[in-house]
Design a protein around this motif. Structure first.
Motif, PDB file in Angstrom:
ATOM      1  N   LEU A   6     -12.923   0.269   2.157  1.00  0.00           N
ATOM      2  CA  LEU A   6     -13.232  -0.530   0.942  1.00  0.00           C
ATOM      3  C   LEU A   6     -12.240  -0.880   0.173  1.00  0.00           C
ATOM      4  N   ALA A   7     -11.603  -3.013   0.609  1.00  0.00           N
ATOM      5  CA  ALA A   7     -10.872  -2.968  -0.183  1.00  0.00           C
ATOM      6  C   ALA A   7     -10.327  -4.136  -1.154  1.00  0.00           C
ATOM      7  N   ALA A   8     -11.602  -4.256  -1.655  1.00  0.00           N
ATOM      8  CA  ALA A   8     -12.018  -5.674  -2.506  1.00  0.00           C
ATOM      9  C   ALA A   8     -11.467  -5.404  -3.577  1.00  0.00           C
ATOM     10  N   GLY A   9     -11.132  -4.289  -3.905  1.00  0.00           N
ATOM     11  CA  GLY A   9     -10.818  -4.260  -5.789  1.00  0.00           C
ATOM     12  C   GLY A   9      -9.467  -5.049  -6.825  1.00  0.00           C
ATOM     13  N   ARG A  10     -10.122  -5.241  -7.413  1.00  0.00           N
ATOM     14  CA  ARG A  10      -8.307  -5.959  -8.258  1.00  0.00           C
ATOM     15  C   ARG A  10      -7.335  -4.808  -8.169  1.00  0.00           C
ATOM     16  N   GLY A  11      -7.814  -3.625  -8.310  1.00  0.00           N
ATOM     17  CA  GLY A  11      -6.205  -2.247  -8.838  1.00  0.00           C
ATOM     18  C   GLY A  11      -6.029  -3.664 -10.069  1.00  0.00           C
ATOM     19  N   GLU A  12      -7.014  -3.097 -11.290  1.00  0.00           N
ATOM     20  CA  GLU A  12      -6.291  -3.143 -12.677  1.00  0.00           C
ATOM     21  C   GLU A  12      -5.338  -2.416 -13.102  1.00  0.00           C
ATOM     22  N   ARG A  13      -6.062  -0.558 -12.594  1.00  0.00           N
ATOM     23  CA  ARG A  13      -5.109   0.612 -13.144  1.00  0.00           C
ATOM     24  C   ARG A  13      -4.024   0.824 -12.919  1.00  0.00           C
ATOM     25  N   MET A  14      -3.553   0.061 -11.108  1.00  0.00           N
ATOM     26  CA  MET A  14      -2.154  -0.111 -10.972  1.00  0.00           C
ATOM     27  C   MET A  14      -1.599  -1.309 -10.796  1.00  0.00           C
ATOM     28  N   ARG A  15      -1.803  -1.706 -12.095  1.00  0.00           N
ATOM     29  CA  ARG A  15      -0.106  -3.253 -12.781  1.00  0.00           C
ATOM     30  C   ARG A  15       0.111  -2.242 -13.105  1.00  0.00           C
ATOM     31  N   PRO A  16       1.313  -3.454 -13.192  1.00  0.00           N
ATOM     32  CA  PRO A  16       2.370  -4.425 -12.406  1.00  0.00           C
ATOM     33  C   PRO A  16       1.628  -4.449 -10.703  1.00  0.00           C
ATOM     34  N   LEU A  17       1.655  -3.030 -10.594  1.00  0.00           N
ATOM     35  CA  LEU A  17       1.986  -3.433  -9.056  1.00  0.00           C
ATOM     36  C   LEU A  17       1.463  -3.748  -8.169  1.00  0.00           C
ATOM     37  N   THR A  18      -0.139  -4.029  -8.650  1.00  0.00           N
ATOM     38  CA  THR A  18      -1.496  -5.200  -7.349  1.00  0.00           C
ATOM     39  C   THR A  18      -1.264  -6.646  -8.408  1.00  0.00           C
ATOM     40  N   ASP A  19      -0.467  -6.576  -9.066  1.00  0.00           N
ATOM     41  CA  ASP A  19      -0.173  -8.099  -9.301  1.00  0.00           C
ATOM     42  C   ASP A  19      -0.241  -9.185  -8.188  1.00  0.00           C
ATOM     43  N   HIS A  20       1.004  -8.619  -7.095  1.00  0.00           N
ATOM     44  CA  HIS A  20       0.881  -9.892  -5.920  1.00  0.00           C
ATOM     45  C   HIS A  20       0.933  -8.726  -5.107  1.00  0.00           C
ATOM     46  N   CYS A  21      -0.041  -7.909  -4.910  1.00  0.00           N
ATOM     47  CA  CYS A  21       0.425  -6.507  -3.746  1.00  0.00           C
ATOM     48  C   CYS A  21      -1.624  -6.169  -3.650  1.00  0.00           C
ATOM     49  N   GLY A 107     -10.419   2.560  -0.073  1.00  0.00           N
ATOM     50  CA  GLY A 107      -9.608   2.108   0.581  1.00  0.00           C
ATOM     51  C   GLY A 107      -7.956   2.440  -0.154  1.00  0.00           C
ATOM     52  N   ASP A 108      -8.598   3.106  -1.620  1.00  0.00           N
ATOM     53  CA  ASP A 108      -7.664   3.835  -2.732  1.00  0.00           C
ATOM     54  C   ASP A 108      -7.517   5.167  -2.338  1.00  0.00           C
ATOM     55  N   VAL A 109      -8.138   6.098  -1.771  1.00  0.00           N
ATOM     56  CA  VAL A 109      -7.504   7.436  -1.537  1.00  0.00           C
ATOM     57  C   VAL A 109      -7.101   7.217  -0.281  1.00  0.00           C
ATOM     58  N   TRP A 110      -6.020   8.188  -0.096  1.00  0.00           N
ATOM     59  CA  TRP A 110      -5.301   8.617   0.872  1.00  0.00           C
ATOM     60  C   TRP A 110      -6.458   9.986   1.287  1.00  0.00           C
ATOM     61  N   SER A 111      -6.177  11.015   2.377  1.00  0.00           N
ATOM     62  CA  SER A 111      -6.423  12.341   3.154  1.00  0.00           C
ATOM     63  C   SER A 111      -6.513  12.490   4.120  1.00  0.00           C
ATOM     64  N   ASP A 112      -6.241  13.784   4.702  1.00  0.00           N
ATOM     65  CA  ASP A 112      -6.177  14.012   5.883  1.00  0.00           C
ATOM     66  C   ASP A 112      -7.019  14.893   6.898  1.00  0.00           C
ATOM     67  N   PHE A 113      -8.132  13.533   5.999  1.00  0.00           N
ATOM     68  CA  PHE A 113      -9.827  13.950   6.911  1.00  0.00           C
ATOM     69  C   PHE A 113      -9.914  13.783   8.313  1.00  0.00           C
ATOM     70  N   ASP A 114     -10.586  14.320   8.989  1.00  0.00           N
ATOM     71  CA  ASP A 114     -10.780  14.123  10.068  1.00  0.00           C
ATOM     72  C   ASP A 114     -12.015  13.552  10.635  1.00  0.00           C
ATOM     73  N   PHE A 115     -12.382  12.350  10.972  1.00  0.00           N
ATOM     74  CA  PHE A 115     -13.735  11.640  10.909  1.00  0.00           C
ATOM     75  C   PHE A 115     -14.650  12.140  12.131  1.00  0.00           C
ATOM     76  N   ARG A 116     -13.220  12.880  12.884  1.00  0.00           N
ATOM     77  CA  ARG A 116     -14.330  13.266  14.285  1.00  0.00           C
ATOM     78  C   ARG A 116     -15.411  14.308  13.006  1.00  0.00           C
TER      79      ARG A 116
END
Length: 231
Positions: A6-21, A107-116
């Protein structure tokens, strides 16, 4: 096994980093969030990944290409100017995800979770990955009981939904493509005792603000692995 990021969010709380990325292309530990996800899914044996996009979606298209850099087939579900939210995005992508259970990761989480370790044939309608409650979400989302059943209320430790799960298409039966969050669907399924879960005790981080992004980047760059409790 197919999967969706899931990668479609605007990322409002991450602005200004997400204004151009777009948020999934922000970098931690020298790699984009999207790169981390695609690599972990490929390592788990996934072969097709659907990525939904909206804000700055072309940037994600350009980065991913056809997915061959990760040994994957990547399909882009373009939602236009207005993201359909989590449930809406999944429903739109169902024809590409197929008739069998599939993995989904925010798309906005980071984890070492093993999907297997996540069942490809969940009991009920879905199996969710849950983590210890982070400081910014102290009350959690669901109870996980001794029988691995996920409930909105009841016995068992209350934990936070990690944004990672395995879903049967039947979870979305009768739902039309529209702007809709996933949370209410999951809560209804939990109330009907149609959800199971597993607690991940390894590394997990919800990247919701620039400060959290910087903190995670610092840990990874130093070779340290964060947990939910570190947030």
């Amino acid at each position: 096994m197919n999967a969706m990021i899931l990668a479609a969010g605007r990322g409002e709380r991450m602005r200004p980093l997400t204004d151009h990325c777009p948020k999934p292309l922000l970098t931690v530990g020298g790699r984009t969030l999207l790169d981390w996800h695609l690599a972990r899914l490929a390592d788990a044996g996934c072969r097709r990944v659907v990525i939904n996009v909206a804000w700055l979606g072309q940037r994600i298209r350009d980065f991913v290409g056809d997915g061959s850099a990760w040994g994957l087939e990547v399909l882009i579900s373009d939602e236009g100017d207005q993201a359909l939210e989590t449930a809406g995005g999944i429903i739109r992508a169902l024809p590409w995800l197929g008739p069998h259970p599939f993995w989904v990761v925010n798309g906005d989480v980071w984890s070492d979770f093993d999907f297997r370790t996540l069942s490809s044939a969940p009991e009920g309608l879905a199996k969710l990955v849950l983590v210890e409650n982070p400081s910014h979400h102290p009350h959690g989302d669901f109870h996980l009981d001794a029988a691995s059943s996920v409930r909105t209320e009841g016995s068992g430790q209350r934990l936070t939904f990690a944004g990672i799960g395995c879903y049967r298409p039947d979870l979305f039966a009768g739902q039309r493509t529209a702007h809709a969050p996933l949370g209410p669907l999951l809560k209804r399924a939990a109330d009907r005792r149609q959800l199971t879960g597993v607690q991940h005790t390894g590394a997990w981080f919800d990247i919701g603000t620039p400060a959290r992004l910087a903190r995670l980047d610092g840990w990874l760059s130093a070779g340290q692995v964060p947990s939910a409790a570190d947030e």
